[in-house]
Design an enzyme around this catalytic site. Structure first.
Site, PDB file in Angstrom:
ATOM      1  N   HIS A 145     -22.273  -0.438 -38.106  1.00 43.42           N
ATOM      2  CA  HIS A 145     -21.353   0.074 -37.089  1.00 43.42           C
ATOM      3  C   HIS A 145     -20.705  -1.050 -36.289  1.00 43.42           C
ATOM      4  O   HIS A 145     -19.729  -0.817 -35.580  1.00 43.42           O
ATOM      5  CB  HIS A 145     -22.054   1.089 -36.177  1.00 43.42           C
ATOM      6  CG  HIS A 145     -23.000   0.516 -35.173  1.00 43.42           C
ATOM      7  ND1 HIS A 145     -24.367   0.501 -35.336  1.00 43.42           N
ATOM      8  CD2 HIS A 145     -22.786  -0.069 -33.976  1.00 43.42           C
ATOM      9  CE1 HIS A 145     -24.948  -0.044 -34.288  1.00 43.42           C
ATOM     10  NE2 HIS A 145     -23.998  -0.405 -33.432  1.00 43.42           N
ATOM     11  N   ASP A 175     -27.295   1.884 -41.710  1.00 39.16           N
ATOM     12  CA  ASP A 175     -26.565   1.119 -40.702  1.00 39.16           C
ATOM     13  C   ASP A 175     -26.838  -0.378 -40.809  1.00 39.16           C
ATOM     14  O   ASP A 175     -27.218  -1.021 -39.840  1.00 39.16           O
ATOM     15  CB  ASP A 175     -26.886   1.618 -39.291  1.00 39.16           C
ATOM     16  CG  ASP A 175     -25.838   1.175 -38.261  1.00 39.16           C
ATOM     17  OD1 ASP A 175     -24.830   0.582 -38.676  1.00 39.16           O
ATOM     18  OD2 ASP A 175     -26.043   1.414 -37.066  1.00 39.16           O
ATOM     19  N   GLY A 247     -23.857  -4.452 -27.451  1.00 39.92           N
ATOM     20  CA  GLY A 247     -23.621  -5.823 -27.864  1.00 39.92           C
ATOM     21  C   GLY A 247     -24.831  -6.439 -28.530  1.00 39.92           C
ATOM     22  O   GLY A 247     -24.731  -7.456 -29.206  1.00 39.92           O
ATOM     23  N   ASN A 248     -26.023  -5.809 -28.352  1.00 40.99           N
ATOM     24  CA  ASN A 248     -27.221  -6.257 -29.054  1.00 40.99           C
ATOM     25  C   ASN A 248     -27.269  -5.762 -30.491  1.00 40.99           C
ATOM     26  O   ASN A 248     -28.115  -6.201 -31.269  1.00 40.99           O
ATOM     27  CB  ASN A 248     -28.483  -5.777 -28.333  1.00 40.99           C
ATOM     28  CG  ASN A 248     -28.951  -6.717 -27.243  1.00 40.99           C
ATOM     29  OD1 ASN A 248     -28.849  -6.396 -26.064  1.00 40.99           O
ATOM     30  ND2 ASN A 248     -29.448  -7.888 -27.612  1.00 40.99           N
ATOM     31  N   SER A 249     -26.417  -4.831 -30.842  1.00 38.06           N
ATOM     32  CA  SER A 249     -26.457  -4.239 -32.178  1.00 38.06           C
ATOM     33  C   SER A 249     -26.385  -5.310 -33.254  1.00 38.06           C
ATOM     34  O   SER A 249     -25.534  -6.192 -33.216  1.00 38.06           O
ATOM     35  CB  SER A 249     -25.290  -3.276 -32.375  1.00 38.06           C
ATOM     36  OG  SER A 249     -25.578  -2.033 -31.822  1.00 38.06           O
ATOM     37  N   GLY A 306     -32.626  15.895 -56.361  1.00 43.41           N
ATOM     38  CA  GLY A 306     -31.984  17.196 -56.518  1.00 43.41           C
ATOM     39  C   GLY A 306     -32.806  18.332 -55.962  1.00 43.41           C
ATOM     40  O   GLY A 306     -32.960  19.376 -56.620  1.00 43.41           O
TER      41      GLY A 306
END
Length: 520
Positions: A145, A175, A247-249, A306
């Site tokens: 992200h 992510d 901002g730490n992401s 499935g």
């Protein structure tokens, strides 16, 4: 995002916690007091475990391996349906009935539809995140992200060196994203540790760029493990109280050995995105295989069985009389639906069966998606299944997940030569960049080269090729840069071919176009 209170910790200023603590335990009894005759001696108090008086040495060693990730993206106009009687949203402001075709009508319509004026430079949005270096050649891990939708990505090192970055691969399901830079010298790296060995209560350090403040170090403990916050199918987060903010992401969560045991991704926070001491990190053991796939192929291939299932609760186990050998309620995943054409049906699984193990791993409703997704399509797995009161083993060959993988954009690292003129075909091709994507409504993962000029009367013009077309292949050769295109055409000349077979994409889709060389 299913849970509105969970926030992605991307972009942007929190004060860093001081890395130094000096803690001591007060003695329970005075050590120099003589025992009183006739009274039992006191029970010795066990010495407390060592607590670091400072994280300074560790932080100093780790800081150079953590980077600032900066992205830029063109804000594309949003296509909306005309719902109101005057081509406006009926719930929004209405456009006065100006005379059709008048300048005022066009002004109000463009304004309310947020359309840019002709020749107006496209608007751009900026974002900031964090990342860490895992390979000295320039391989960096961050969150998907952080870079999603970006057409320009740059990385800034601790010493202020800024470099353009190419998106090697990305995966929105967990992510994660992998970037590549081309440094002039080897970069400092950090290793991925074994997150499964981390315990609740262990000290951890988070390093990143909250609110754009580079190189911020915060400390805390692991608050919990295996957290499911309903953010996605593969939730298995490490929870920490180390301060994590926007901002730490993409930044690392370290243990005291300096190993990355998590990638900081989510926070619970207030409306301003400030930390309240509840942050979440992707475990390194979950990320390791995904990072390897992204480095090799640029995307992630996941296994698929499935079927649909749910966790076996105590109530379900009691109702079905499903128990472990020791008599306690059993654990596993209860099958609720089976795709008749999927691998589960071919393996003989039935609705109502309970899967207790996949290979040598016990499974629950929470862990099952991650365990199955980590198995490559085409691989055979052994399932332990509880079927009508008895356990049995079934082999199953997993298929490819029907969810399409996330492909990285093609223009985050522009080639050395951005244009190539092929006179024998009468075309000039260019690398696809952000402006081209906006002008010709190309997707972020569009591959090929853009036809930027067609000579009048040329072979290309005679075959219907026009400016704005995208050429994705020359014969069997896929092309992504002007140099690729020129090299493929040169190869045709060397094989004495008289025309080039081009795979051309236009508004109607893909078509093969044979284009003769000039003079043939």
């Amino acid at each position: 995002m299913k849970n509105p209170s969970v926030r992605l910790s991307v972009s942007a200023l929190a004060l860093s916690l001081s890395a130094g603590w000096a803690l001591s335990a007060a003695p329970a009894l005075a050590q120099d007091a003589a025992p009183v005759a006739g009274q039992p001696s006191s029970v010795p108090t066990p010495a407390p475990r060592s607590v670091p008086s400072s994280f300074a040495d560790l932080a100093n060693r780790l800081l150079p391996s953590v980077v600032n990730v900066s992205t830029s993206a063109v804000l594309k106009p949003v296509k909306t349906d005309d719902k109101g009687p005057d081509s406006s949203d009926p719930d929004g402001p209405q456009v006065p009935p100006f005379q059709q075709g008048s300048p005022l009508e066009k002004f109000f319509h463009d304004y309310l539809k947020h359309k840019p004026a002709p020749n107006h430079p496209p608007r751009r949005q900026q974002a900031l995140g964090s990342g860490f270096i895992i390979d000295a050649s320039g391989i960096i891990v961050t969150n998907n992200h952080v870079i999603e939708g970006a057409d320009q990505v740059s990385v800034t090192l601790q010493d202020g060196t800024e470099m353009p970055a190419r998106i090697v691969g990305r995966d929105s399901q967990v992510d994660l994203a992998v970037l590549e830079v081309k440094p002039k010298r080897p970069l400092p790296t950090v290793p991925l540790g074994r997150s499964d060995k981390a315990r609740i209560g262990d000290w951890v350090l988070a390093i990143g760029n909250p609110f754009g403040l580079n190189g911020t170090v915060t400390a805390g403990i692991i608050s919990s493990r295996g957290r499911n916050v309903e953010h996605g199918l593969y939730d298995d987060y490490i929870q920490t109280d180390a301060a994590i903010n926007r901002g730490n992401s993409g930044g690392p969560l370290f243990n005291l050995s300096g190993e990355v045991i998590g990638i900081n991704t989510l926070i619970y926070g207030g409306s301003g995105g400030d930390s309240i001491g509840i942050g979440f990190a992707i475990p390194a053991d979950d990320a390791r295989g995904i990072i390897d796939q992204l480095r090799r192929t640029g995307h992630v291939s996941r296994g698929w069985m499935g079927l649909k299932f749910q966790d076996v609760t105590n109530d379900i186990a009691e109702t079905l009389d499903f128990r472990k050998p020791d008599g306690s309620n059993g654990k596993g995943t209860l099958i609720s639906e089976i795709d008749p054409k999927g691998p589960a049906a071919k393996a003989g699984l039935e609705v109502g069966d309970i899967i207790t193990r996949v290979n040598d791993q016990d499974v629950t409703g929470q862990t099952m998606p991650r365990i199955i997704a980590a198995i490559l399509p085409g691989t055979q797995a052994q399932l332990t299944v509880w079927h009508k009161g008895a356990l049995k083993t079934l082999p199953i060959t997993l298929a490819q997940s029907p969810t399409p993988p996330d492909m990285p954009p093609s223009d985050t690292h522009q080639p050395e030569h951005r244009h190539a003129a092929l006179g024998e075909l009468g075309v000039t091709v260019s690398a696809i960049d952000a402006d081209a994507r906006t002008q010709y409504a190309l997707s972020d993962d569009q591959r090929g080269v853009l036809v930027s000029r067609v000579e009048a009367g040329s072979p290309a013009a005679s075959r219907g090729i026009v400016e704005g077309n995208v050429i994705t292949q020359v014969g069997q050769d896929q092309i992504n840069t002007p140099d690729d295109f020129a090299k493929a055409v040169q190869g045709l000349h060397e094989r004495k071919k008289t025309e080039a077979l081009l795979l051309v994409q236009d508004d109607d889709g893909l078509r093969w176009v044979p284009v003769p060389f000039l003079g043939n």
